[in-house]
Design an enzyme around this catalytic site. Structure first.
Site, PDB file in Angstrom:
ATOM      1  CB  SER A  42      -0.887   0.021   1.082  1.00 44.18           C
ATOM      2  OG  SER A  42      -0.229  -0.037   2.390  1.00 44.18           O
ATOM      3  CB  VAL A  44       1.088   5.531   3.831  1.00 40.63           C
ATOM      4  CG1 VAL A  44       1.591   5.937   5.288  1.00 40.63           C
ATOM      5  CG2 VAL A  44       0.055   6.481   3.097  1.00 40.63           C
ATOM      6  CB  CYS A  45       2.631   0.186   4.140  1.00 40.40           C
ATOM      7  SG  CYS A  45       0.965   0.310   5.201  1.00 40.40           S
ATOM      8  CB  SER A  46       5.210   1.185  -0.302  1.00 39.49           C
ATOM      9  OG  SER A  46       4.549   0.048  -0.521  1.00 39.49           O
ATOM     10  CG  MET A  47       7.271   7.054   2.625  1.00 43.98           C
ATOM     11  SD  MET A  47       6.247   8.652   2.448  1.00 43.98           S
ATOM     12  CE  MET A  47       4.874   8.633   3.336  1.00 43.98           C
TER      13      MET A  47
END
Length: 151
Positions: A42, A44-47
């Site tokens: 997702s 935000v999670c991938s940041m």
């Protein structure tokens, strides 16, 4: 649910590294940063998780290990970690049992909220932050490192 000052709920979960991880195995050796996040792949999670992973040396210098936790499978964790270069262990809490113990399960959406818990070497929760919305990401690695250095 405020866990600060309490013994962190113990658990054992399968990890992207291939072994099971037991929280209490770090007692007496390392501080632990538990990073709960909603979903692999997702936005935000991938940041968020690559940011924490990229600061692993800083966390190690502060005497801490970082563990990512969400409901995705070990298989999904491995694929996501490979794609995004995430080196911290990602733990598979597929039934949200651990998220419930920490008060961050969002059962109607079958995900965990975004939250960070700092657990000291004696196994006591010293800091917790639960984001209001799953899309929020306000507690960055630098703020967590500051909490660790103050222990």
């Amino acid at each position: 649910m405020d866990l600060v000052g309490q013994l962190a709920p113990d658990f054992t979960l399968p990890a992207s590294t291939g072994q099971a991880v037991t929280l209490s195995s770090y007692r007496g050796h390392h501080h632990v940063v538990l990073v709960f996040y909603p979903l692999d792949f997702s936005p935000v999670c991938s940041m968020q998780l690559p940011e924490y992973s990229g600061r692993q040396d800083d966390f190690a210098d502060a005497g801490a290990v970082v563990l990512g936790v969400n409901r995705d499978s070990v298989h999904a964790h491995k694929a996501w970690a490979a794609e995004y270069g995430i080196e911290v262990p990602l733990l598979a809490d597929m039934k949200l049992d651990v998220a419930r113990m920490y008060g961050v399960a969002i059962d109607d959406r079958a995900i965990s909220g975004r939250a960070v818990f700092v657990i000291d070497r004696s196994g006591v929760v010293r800091f917790q932050h639960v984001e209001e919305k799953t899309g929020d990401y306000t507690v960055r690695p630098e703020a967590v490192l500051a909490k660790l250095r103050a222990l």
